[in-house]
Write an enzyme that holds these catalytic residues in place. Structure first.
Site, PDB file in Angstrom:
ATOM      1  N   ASN A 116     -26.716 -37.800 -34.135  1.00 59.35           N
ATOM      2  CA  ASN A 116     -27.298 -37.466 -35.436  1.00 59.35           C
ATOM      3  C   ASN A 116     -27.858 -36.047 -35.454  1.00 59.35           C
ATOM      4  O   ASN A 116     -27.696 -35.315 -36.432  1.00 59.35           O
ATOM      5  CB  ASN A 116     -28.411 -38.462 -35.798  1.00 59.35           C
ATOM      6  CG  ASN A 116     -27.852 -39.808 -36.211  1.00 59.35           C
ATOM      7  OD1 ASN A 116     -26.663 -39.970 -36.399  1.00 59.35           O
ATOM      8  ND2 ASN A 116     -28.736 -40.791 -36.342  1.00 59.35           N
ATOM      9  N   ILE A 174     -33.290 -39.201 -44.971  1.00 59.97           N
ATOM     10  CA  ILE A 174     -34.317 -38.372 -45.585  1.00 59.97           C
ATOM     11  C   ILE A 174     -34.514 -37.086 -44.787  1.00 59.97           C
ATOM     12  O   ILE A 174     -34.606 -35.986 -45.347  1.00 59.97           O
ATOM     13  CB  ILE A 174     -35.651 -39.137 -45.698  1.00 59.97           C
ATOM     14  CG1 ILE A 174     -35.496 -40.345 -46.626  1.00 59.97           C
ATOM     15  CG2 ILE A 174     -36.759 -38.228 -46.187  1.00 59.97           C
ATOM     16  CD1 ILE A 174     -35.199 -39.999 -48.060  1.00 59.97           C
ATOM     17  N   ILE A 188     -40.826 -39.100 -30.953  1.00 59.75           N
ATOM     18  CA  ILE A 188     -42.223 -38.839 -31.322  1.00 59.75           C
ATOM     19  C   ILE A 188     -43.186 -39.704 -30.506  1.00 59.75           C
ATOM     20  O   ILE A 188     -44.392 -39.419 -30.486  1.00 59.75           O
ATOM     21  CB  ILE A 188     -42.465 -39.039 -32.831  1.00 59.75           C
ATOM     22  CG1 ILE A 188     -42.182 -40.478 -33.264  1.00 59.75           C
ATOM     23  CG2 ILE A 188     -41.665 -38.044 -33.650  1.00 59.75           C
ATOM     24  CD1 ILE A 188     -42.647 -40.784 -34.693  1.00 59.75           C
ATOM     25  N   SER A 241     -28.961 -44.279 -48.414  1.00 62.98           N
ATOM     26  CA  SER A 241     -29.568 -43.973 -47.123  1.00 62.98           C
ATOM     27  C   SER A 241     -29.068 -44.963 -46.077  1.00 62.98           C
ATOM     28  O   SER A 241     -28.591 -46.056 -46.392  1.00 62.98           O
ATOM     29  CB  SER A 241     -31.097 -44.048 -47.223  1.00 62.98           C
ATOM     30  OG  SER A 241     -31.505 -45.367 -47.518  1.00 62.98           O
ATOM     31  N   LYS A 278     -43.140 -50.197 -49.292  1.00 61.32           N
ATOM     32  CA  LYS A 278     -43.369 -51.411 -48.511  1.00 61.32           C
ATOM     33  C   LYS A 278     -44.729 -51.405 -47.818  1.00 61.32           C
ATOM     34  O   LYS A 278     -45.164 -52.425 -47.259  1.00 61.32           O
ATOM     35  CB  LYS A 278     -42.233 -51.597 -47.503  1.00 61.32           C
ATOM     36  CG  LYS A 278     -40.903 -51.897 -48.182  1.00 61.32           C
ATOM     37  CD  LYS A 278     -39.754 -51.938 -47.202  1.00 61.32           C
ATOM     38  CE  LYS A 278     -38.449 -52.289 -47.931  1.00 61.32           C
ATOM     39  NZ  LYS A 278     -38.081 -51.325 -48.987  1.00 61.32           N
ATOM     40  N   ASP A 332     -35.075 -34.990 -33.316  1.00 62.79           N
ATOM     41  CA  ASP A 332     -34.565 -36.359 -33.441  1.00 62.79           C
ATOM     42  C   ASP A 332     -34.284 -36.894 -32.052  1.00 62.79           C
ATOM     43  O   ASP A 332     -33.933 -36.118 -31.131  1.00 62.79           O
ATOM     44  CB  ASP A 332     -33.291 -36.389 -34.285  1.00 62.79           C
ATOM     45  CG  ASP A 332     -33.036 -37.777 -34.881  1.00 62.79           C
ATOM     46  OD1 ASP A 332     -33.329 -37.964 -36.075  1.00 62.79           O
ATOM     47  OD2 ASP A 332     -32.559 -38.662 -34.149  1.00 62.79           O
ATOM     48  N   VAL A 385     -33.964 -45.421 -51.374  1.00 58.36           N
ATOM     49  CA  VAL A 385     -33.133 -44.287 -51.748  1.00 58.36           C
ATOM     50  C   VAL A 385     -31.667 -44.703 -51.664  1.00 58.36           C
ATOM     51  O   VAL A 385     -31.240 -45.356 -50.714  1.00 58.36           O
ATOM     52  CB  VAL A 385     -33.405 -43.047 -50.866  1.00 58.36           C
ATOM     53  CG1 VAL A 385     -34.726 -42.406 -51.221  1.00 58.36           C
ATOM     54  CG2 VAL A 385     -33.360 -43.392 -49.395  1.00 58.36           C
TER      55      VAL A 385
END
Length: 622
Positions: free
Chosen positions: A322, A297, A347, A456, A414, A317, A453
C-alpha cells in the site's frame, strides 16, 4: 521490398503535393478565363499567362513547404491548416507579382487576375480538404447498423465536442440532443438536432429507437443524473456519462472518456466550496505527516495535501505494498517545492514513531491510521485497542513532545453511542486527544468525525460490486439498516477544511446529508448494471453482524452542536474528564490487552466510554 515500402509511405504525401501544384496553373488559367467572360483568351495575353504559371509554380511550392502545408493531415483538416494555406498562397502570389513586375511591368496581366487567381487557388486547396474530412466525419465507409443509436443529454460545449468526436468514429451514432435551454430548441450542432428538453427523454427514446443515452454534462448535479438514470432504467436503455470537470484534466471531451454511471454519481452531493486560502496557509511550505497513508482516506489525504505544496510530505504506513502504491502515485504529481518520504512503520511501535517525529519534525499530522472493520475488530478486540487507542495516544503524546503545531484525528460516526469495540476505541481516542489539548500549549488537537465513505477499502460498495459481478446474491444484513455516505474526496476536503479552521480541542462533525437505506443502495447498484433486483440478482438478508447498529449517529445527545463558518461542518462540544483517572483506566486496559482478557477489555472500555452499549458477547478468549 524496402524500396516498395518507401514508395508506399510516400504515396499519400506525394499525391497531396501533386494536387496542390496542379491547382497553381489551373487557378491562373481560370482567373484569365473569368476575366474574359468565359470566352477565348486573346493571343496577346497567352504569353504573360504562361510566364505567370512558370513563375508562380516554384514560388508557391516554396511557400507551401515554408508554411508546413504537409504537416497537416486531410482527415483532420482544421482552422490552423486553413490559415497556413491562406498564408502560403498569399506569400507565393506576392512574390510572383513582384517577379512579373520586374519582367513585364505587369503588361498582359489584368488587375482582376491579381485578385482572382489567389482566391481561386485558396479555394482549390481548402475545399477538397474540407470535403474529404466531411466524408470521413460522416463515416460513409462504416455501416450504420454496426453503431448504437445514441441520444446526447446536454447541448453545451461538452456536447458539441463529444458529438464532433462521435461523428468521426466510435461505437455510437448520434440521433439528437436534449437540452433544457429554450434558446437551443430546434437548433443543430454539426448537423445533429436538439430534439427537446429532459422532460421529453422517455418519449424521444421510444420515437428515435435510442439504444444508449450519453450524459454530456461534466458539471451535472447528482439529482439530474438520478433523474436521467431512472428514466433510462424504466426504458431499459444504457446510460453513459462523461467524468466531472475536474477529472477531465486535459480539457478534451472524447468518446474514450465516456464511462458507466457509478453509484457515486447518484449518491454524491453538490461540489463543496472550500476556503483554499485557509488550507493553503495550513499546508504550504510545511512538513506534513500522514499516518495510514496507504488506506482509502490516507491516500486521498496525500493527493490533496501535495497540491498545496508542502515542504515535506511523509507517508507513513505499516503495509509495504500500500505504501509503495501511494508513493508511486504521489511521486508522479509531486511539485518541485516538495520532498516526499515513504516511511514503513506501525503507529504502535513507540521507538519507530519516536524516530519519525524526531527526524522529520512535522508541523502538521493527519492521523488516518486505524483498524476500522467492525466485525474484524469485534473478533480481535485487543488488536483493535492497541492500534486505535494506544497507537493513536502514543503519537498524540509525541506530537506534544516534538512541537507539532496541529494534530488532526480522523474519527468516525461509530464513535457516537458505540455498540462495538471499534466505535469505543475511536471514542476513547477522541476523548484522549481533546483532553490532551487542554494540558498543553504547543499542539492543537482537532478531531473530525464522519460516516461511511463510498468505495473505501472494506466498505459495502466494493463488496456489492463483486457480488453483482459474480451473479449474486447481494447480501444485506437487515432490510431497515441505514448509513450515511459521502465520497472519499469530499470527506478528505472537509478534513482539510476542519484542520485549517480548528484552534484545538474541537470535534468537527461533517454534514453527511440524509442517511441511505442499504437495501436501496443494493437495488440501485444492480439496476446500474442493467439487471433487475429479485429477478436477475437476488438480495439476501443475513442478519445484523456482531456490534452492528441499524442506524448510525453523528453526535451524542449531550453534545451541543454549533454552526461554523463552513456550511458543511458543525462543531460538537467536547467532554472533559479526570485526566489521572483516565490514565489509570488506560493502564488497566493495556494490561487486559496484554493478557488477552476480552471480558476486562470490554469492562475498561465501558468505563472509559460510559455511553457504550456493547451488543456482542465478551465471554470468550480472543
Amino acid at each position: 521490398m524496402v524500396r516498395m515500402s518507401k514508395l508506399k509511405a510516400l504515396r499519400n504525401p506525394l499525391l497531396v503535393m501533386v494536387h496542390d501544384l496542379v491547382w497553381i496553373p489551373l487557378a491562373i488559367w481560370l482567373a484569365y478565363w473569368l476575366r474574359f467572360n468565359l470566352d477565348v483568351i486573346p493571343v496577346e495575353y497567352v504569353r504573360p499567362l504562361q510566364l505567370l504559371i512558370i513563375t508562380a509554380l516554384p514560388m508557391h511550392a516554396a511557400a507551401y513547404f515554408f508554411f508546413g502545408l504537409y504537416r497537416g493531415i486531410w482527415r483532420y483538416a482544421s482552422m490552423p491548416d486553413l490559415i497556413r494555406i491562406v498564408k502560403a498562397v498569399s506569400l507565393g502570389a506576392v512574390i510572383s507579382f513582384i517577379v512579373m513586375f520586374l519582367l513585364l511591368r505587369l503588361e498582359g496581366l489584368p488587375r482582376s487576375v491579381l485578385a482572382l487567381y489567389p482566391a481561386i487557388l485558396i479555394s482549390g486547396l481548402i475545399l477538397p480538404r474540407l470535403f474529404y474530412r466531411w466524408i470521413k466525419d460522416r463515416n460513409l465507409n462504416i455501416r450504420s447498423f454496426e453503431r448504437k443509436r445514441a441520444l446526447l443529454v446536454g447541448a453545451g460545449q461538452a456536447g458539441e465536442l463529444l458529438v464532433r468526436d462521435l461523428l468521426k468514429s466510435g461505437p455510437y451514432e448520434p440521433v439528437g440532443f436534449l437540452d433544457d435551454s429554450a434558446l437551443r430548441q430546434g437548433q443543430e450542432i454539426h448537423g445533429v438536432r436538439v430534439l427537446g428538453t429532459l422532460d421529453d427523454l422517455g418519449k424521444i427514446i421510444e420515437l428515435r429507437s435510442v439504444e444508449v443515452v450519453l450524459l454530456a454534462l461534466p458539471s451535472a448535479s447528482h439529482q439530474l443524473i438520478q433523474r436521467v438514470v431512472k428514466q433510462c432504467q424504466e426504458h431499459h436503455v444504457v446510460c453513459r456519462t462523461l467524468p466531472s470537470v475536474s477529472d477531465l484534466a486535459d480539457g478534451k471531451v472524447e468518446v474514450s472518456h465516456l464511462r458507466q454511471v457509478e453509484i457515486e454519481d447518484l449518491l454524491g452531493r453538490e461540489t463543496i466550496e472550500l476556503d483554499d486560502s485557509g488550507i493553503h496557509q495550513l499546508l504550504t511550505g510545511r512538513c506534513v505527516l500522514v499516518t495510514g497513508a496507504g488506506g482509502s482516506i490516507g491516500s486521498e489525504l496525500c493527493r490533496q495535501v501535495v497540491r498545496h505544496k508542502p515542504s515535506r510530505l511523509i507517508l507513513l504506513d505499516h503495509g509495504e505494498f500500500n505504501l509503495y502504491t501511494v508513493e508511486q502515485e504521489i511521486q508522479a504529481m509531486l511539485p518541485t517545492e516538495t520532498v516526499l518520504h515513504g516511511v514503513l512503520g506501525d503507529i504502535r511501535d513507540v521507538s519507530r514513531m519516536s524516530w519519525v517525529f524526531d527526524h522529520f519534525r512535522p508541523d502538521v499530522v493527519f492521523n488516518a491510521a486505524a483498524y476500522k472493520h467492525v466485525p474484524l475488530v469485534e473478533e480481535n478486540p485487543a488488536e483493535g485497542v492497541k492500534t486505535n487507542v494506544f497507537g493513536t495516544c502514543g503519537i498524540a503524546d509525541m506530537a506534544v513532545q516534538f512541537g507539532v503545531e496541529k494534530f488532526v484525528q480522523v474519527s468516525t460516526d461509530k464513535a457516537v453511542n458505540p455498540t462495538n469495540v471499534m466505535g469505543a476505541t475511536k471514542r476513547t481516542a477522541e476523548i484522549y486527544c481533546q483532553n490532551l489539548n487542554r494540558r498543553n500549549e504547543s499542539t492543537a488537537f482537532i478531531t473530525t468525525r464522519f460516516g461511511n465513505v463510498l468505495g473505501s477499502a472494506g466498505s459495502v460498495v466494493p463488496l456489492f460490486r463483486k457480488q453483482i459481478e459474480a451473479g449474486g446474491p447481494v447480501t444485506v444484513t437487515h432490510p431497515d439498516i441505514t448509513r450515511y455516505f459521502m465520497t472519499i474526496p469530499e470527506a478528505v476536503s472537509l478534513i482539510l477544511q476542519a484542520g485549517s479552521m480548528g484552534e484545538g480541542g474541537e470535534i468537527f462533525v461533517l454534514d453527511m446529508g440524509e442517511p441511505v437505506k442499504i437495501v436501496d443502495l443494493a437495488e440501485q447498484m444492480i439496476r446500474l448494471t442493467g439487471l433487475e433486483p429479485g429477478r436477475d440478482i437476488e438480495i439476501k438478508f443475513t442478519g445484523l453482524r456482531p456490534g452492528e447498529k441499524l442506524y448510525e449517529e453523528l453526535f451524542h445527545a449531550s453534545e451541543k452542536l454549533a454552526a461554523t463558518s463552513h456550511p458543511k461542518i458543525l462543531l460538537s462540544g467536547s467532554r472533559e474528564v479526570d485526566w489521572d483517572a483516565m490514565l489509570q483506566l488506560m493502564e488497566e486496559l493495556r494490561g487486559a490487552c496484554g493478557k488477552r482478557d476480552v471480558q476486562q477489555i470490554y469492562n475498561e472500555l465501558k468505563q472509559l466510554v460510559p455511553e457504550a452499549a456493547f451488543t456482542h458477547g465478551s465471554d470468550r478468549a480472543e
